[in-house]
Design an enzyme around this catalytic site. Sequence first.
Site, PDB file in Angstrom:
ATOM      1  N   CYS A   2       0.843  -1.192   0.000  1.00 15.98           N
ATOM      2  CA  CYS A   2       0.000   0.000   0.000  1.00 15.98           C
ATOM      3  C   CYS A   2       0.884   1.249   0.000  1.00 15.98           C
ATOM      4  O   CYS A   2       1.926   1.286   0.643  1.00 15.98           O
ATOM      5  CB  CYS A   2      -0.939   0.100   1.197  1.00 15.98           C
ATOM      6  N   ARG A  27       3.958  -0.247  -4.826  1.00 17.60           N
ATOM      7  CA  ARG A  27       3.710  -0.743  -3.471  1.00 17.60           C
ATOM      8  C   ARG A  27       2.414  -1.548  -3.367  1.00 17.60           C
ATOM      9  O   ARG A  27       2.158  -2.211  -2.359  1.00 17.60           O
ATOM     10  CB  ARG A  27       3.629   0.423  -2.485  1.00 17.60           C
ATOM     11  N   TRP A  75      -2.684  -2.803  -1.631  1.00  9.70           N
ATOM     12  CA  TRP A  75      -2.346  -4.223  -1.753  1.00  9.70           C
ATOM     13  C   TRP A  75      -3.139  -4.893  -0.634  1.00  9.70           C
ATOM     14  O   TRP A  75      -2.844  -4.723   0.538  1.00  9.70           O
ATOM     15  CB  TRP A  75      -0.846  -4.425  -1.557  1.00  9.70           C
ATOM     16  N   ASN A 101      -1.546   2.424   5.588  1.00  9.82           N
ATOM     17  CA  ASN A 101      -0.680   1.347   5.098  1.00  9.82           C
ATOM     18  C   ASN A 101      -0.254   0.530   6.306  1.00  9.82           C
ATOM     19  O   ASN A 101       0.296   1.093   7.254  1.00  9.82           O
ATOM     20  CB  ASN A 101       0.542   1.961   4.397  1.00  9.82           C
ATOM     21  N   GLY A 102      -0.525  -0.776   6.282  1.00 14.59           N
ATOM     22  CA  GLY A 102      -0.138  -1.636   7.405  1.00 14.59           C
ATOM     23  C   GLY A 102      -1.280  -2.537   7.804  1.00 14.59           C
ATOM     24  O   GLY A 102      -2.194  -2.782   7.012  1.00 14.59           O
ATOM     25  N   GLU A 485      17.538 -17.533  -7.732  1.00 17.18           N
ATOM     26  CA  GLU A 485      17.091 -16.207  -8.146  1.00 17.18           C
ATOM     27  C   GLU A 485      16.484 -16.260  -9.559  1.00 17.18           C
ATOM     28  O   GLU A 485      15.460 -15.621  -9.829  1.00 17.18           O
ATOM     29  CB  GLU A 485      18.269 -15.225  -8.076  1.00 17.18           C
ATOM     30  N   LYS A 489      12.632 -15.172 -10.341  1.00 16.96           N
ATOM     31  CA  LYS A 489      12.266 -14.155 -11.342  1.00 16.96           C
ATOM     32  C   LYS A 489      11.200 -14.708 -12.282  1.00 16.96           C
ATOM     33  O   LYS A 489      10.232 -14.030 -12.603  1.00 16.96           O
ATOM     34  CB  LYS A 489      13.482 -13.709 -12.173  1.00 16.96           C
ATOM     35  N   GLU A 492       7.776 -15.049 -10.480  1.00 22.66           N
ATOM     36  CA  GLU A 492       7.157 -13.758 -10.134  1.00 22.66           C
ATOM     37  C   GLU A 492       6.472 -13.100 -11.310  1.00 22.66           C
ATOM     38  O   GLU A 492       5.376 -12.572 -11.173  1.00 22.66           O
ATOM     39  CB  GLU A 492       8.243 -12.767  -9.655  1.00 22.66           C
ATOM     40  N   HIS A 508      18.433 -36.537  -6.098  1.00 19.89           N
ATOM     41  CA  HIS A 508      17.741 -36.941  -4.873  1.00 19.89           C
ATOM     42  C   HIS A 508      16.244 -36.635  -4.935  1.00 19.89           C
ATOM     43  O   HIS A 508      15.578 -36.607  -3.910  1.00 19.89           O
ATOM     44  CB  HIS A 508      18.379 -36.253  -3.660  1.00 19.89           C
ATOM     45  N   LYS A 607       6.053  -4.348  -3.963  1.00 21.28           N
ATOM     46  CA  LYS A 607       7.501  -4.135  -3.892  1.00 21.28           C
ATOM     47  C   LYS A 607       8.016  -4.141  -2.462  1.00 21.28           C
ATOM     48  O   LYS A 607       9.109  -4.617  -2.183  1.00 21.28           O
ATOM     49  CB  LYS A 607       7.807  -2.790  -4.551  1.00 21.28           C
TER      50      LYS A 607
HETATM   51  C1  AGP Z   1      12.112  -9.886  -5.485  1.00 21.30           C
HETATM   52  O1  AGP Z   1      11.973  -9.923  -6.860  1.00 21.30           O
HETATM   53  C2  AGP Z   1      10.880  -9.790  -4.720  1.00 21.30           C
HETATM   54  N1  AGP Z   1      10.013  -8.804  -5.195  1.00 21.30           N
HETATM   55  C3  AGP Z   1      10.963  -9.994  -3.249  1.00 21.30           C
HETATM   56  O2  AGP Z   1      11.357 -11.314  -3.057  1.00 21.30           O
HETATM   57  C4  AGP Z   1      11.896  -9.086  -2.399  1.00 21.30           C
HETATM   58  O3  AGP Z   1      13.223  -9.359  -2.700  1.00 21.30           O
HETATM   59  C5  AGP Z   1      11.614  -9.320  -0.917  1.00 21.30           C
HETATM   60  O4  AGP Z   1      10.294  -8.963  -0.639  1.00 21.30           O
HETATM   61  C6  AGP Z   1      12.551  -8.572  -0.012  1.00 21.30           C
HETATM   62  O5  AGP Z   1      12.428  -7.198  -0.162  1.00 21.30           O
HETATM   63  P1  AGP Z   1      13.502  -6.194   0.396  1.00 21.30           P
HETATM   64  O6  AGP Z   1      14.782  -6.454  -0.295  1.00 21.30           O
HETATM   65  O7  AGP Z   1      12.948  -4.841   0.083  1.00 21.30           O
HETATM   66  O8  AGP Z   1      13.622  -6.426   1.869  1.00 21.30           O
END
Ligand code: AGP
Length: 612
Positions: A2, A27, A75, A101-102, A485, A489, A492, A508, A607
């Site tokens: 948010c 956000r 969000w 927000n929260g 990673e 990606k 996501e 395994h 984000k």
């Molecule tokens: C990464 O592509 C993600 N959007 C997510 O995993 C992110 O890295 C994670 O939420 C941690 O965020 P931060 O680095 O702002 O703490």
Amino acid sequence: MCGIVGYAGKEKTVPTLIDGLKRLEYRGYDSAGIAVISENNLVVKKAAGKVSDLEAMTRNLTGIKSAVGIAHTRWATHGEPNEVNAHPHVDCTGRIGIVHNGIIENYKALKTYLEDRGHRFVSKTDTEVIAHLIEEFMKKEGATFMDAFIETAQAIKGSYAIAAVSLSDPGTIYATHLSSPLVIGQGNGENFIASDASPFLGRASKIIYLPENEIAVVAAAGIKTFDLDKRKKDPVFEKFEGTLESIQKGNFPHFMLKEIYEQPERIEDAFRGRLLLQEGNAFLGGLSPVWDKLLKAKRFVISACGTSWHAALVGKYMFEEIARVPTEVDYASELRYRNPILGPDDVVFVISQSGETADTLATLREAKKRGATVLGIVNVVGSTIAREAGVGVYIHAGPEIGVASTKTFTSQLAVLTLITLAIGRGKGMSKEKGKFIASEINSLPEKARRALGTENLVREIARTFKDSRNFLYLGRGANFPTALEGALKLKEISYIHAEGYPVAEMKHGPIALIDENMPVVFVVPKDGIYEKVLSNMEEVKARKGRIIAIANEDDEYIDSLADFVIRVPRTLGWLGPIVNVIPLQLLAYHIALELGRLIDQPRNLAKSVTVE
Ligand code: AGP
């Protein structure tokens, strides 16, 4: 999660707020809303969907006479994303509007209390209690809006950044926060509050990082801050120098692609003034206050979430192999609830792009409580983690708008390489070895640039595999996190299922998944374990898996095993992830593009994850 923004000033309030929301949309982006005070009316508009939907709905309000307003991009946590649950929320009289927000953890009890007193709720959110609480506390004899706002802040539990407007005080925004970010921007005859500074880029010259549990009273004429006992505080104004270009796409179709392409320069930024080639060393001013502790620590612990956790895992390989310090890596969400064994002999690094991730922040606090030395590796300047850590290093990657982290991952790794070199030297690494490592580190921006040259081939691979429903990503050593990673990606932004595994673990279990429909991405640089990885590739090939290899430019053997070979420059094994991850970012990007996904704002994600 948010984004909130508030504006008090003489410029057009509605377009200013909509513009601010667009900049905060990373956000959260499932619904949005706005409340402005105009001619003694509280005008509230809300829309399910993107800020652009709200913008279309409020076009007729563009010229409305208004000097104060608040807005929100959501969000969803409590209540599905729809118009009713979108913020701003109002009280029963429609005279008070709030954005939040929260999460209000005690909202159920508060709701019952308020319903017993006749308040009517329309949404399924936790947030709506705030508007009704202010209304309720305003009923007390002699109570001002400020009194009711403070009493509300004392009654709610959880994490919050709140902004409120009211017809009883029509030129003012009241704001406060706890465990959710809130900054204030001071402009020329106009002032702002927001979840981060992007809404007032280009318009504010000073910024206040409002301390938690303080109340900001923001009008066009000025900004005042108070504690919860209504004692006036002296806010600390800091110079604010962000640029608008940093939050614009330029000629790129998506922020993610722009950010992928920025990486060579951002890695250079992370090294600038810190990498000492002649001395074979690195100097990071942020480490100075704890330098002795770093050298004497019995153990390092690195904690983070998501992509930052992957950077942390690469950090373990760096710290153990080069700096020779035993290192543990922990998900922040796990560490905080595990009664962790941490104490004065430990150094805890917390890594976070946003500097606001709730779990990472909680870990930081827990580690401090237990007497460990805590260091932050953070991107967003002035963020809560950066401020609370007190000690640490900024990665200098600039604003990252794409929800999927790209440049901040490589910048985090860039900073970790410097810390590794500095500690390695501090613990007795020879100058000669230091110089060799420093020069390899220095070559990384150029190698990253060459890795970007793989884009045409990656696009072709993306077209070949875009309809696959599963992917396996395999890597070994420091490239195991690279594989994780790459898989993250893809998940996501394309919504294709992908798993990252250490190569040798494949037999395994995951090997059972392999058939002619399974693309397997191997990260296979020519390092000490190259031959072992080749054997694993043979095993995949024998089961008709389709192999995509991220290999070095000088690897002549790999074509005999892989269906596609993406060649990147060779570097030291522990530095490899910085280069090797780039084609994986591009692969996810191009598959998502082929599938027509919303690349910068993938579904269900935000984000900055400021809730647990
Ligand atoms: C990464 O592509 C993600 N959007 C997510 O995993 C992110 O890295 C994670 O939420 C941690 O965020 P931060 O680095 O702002 O703490």
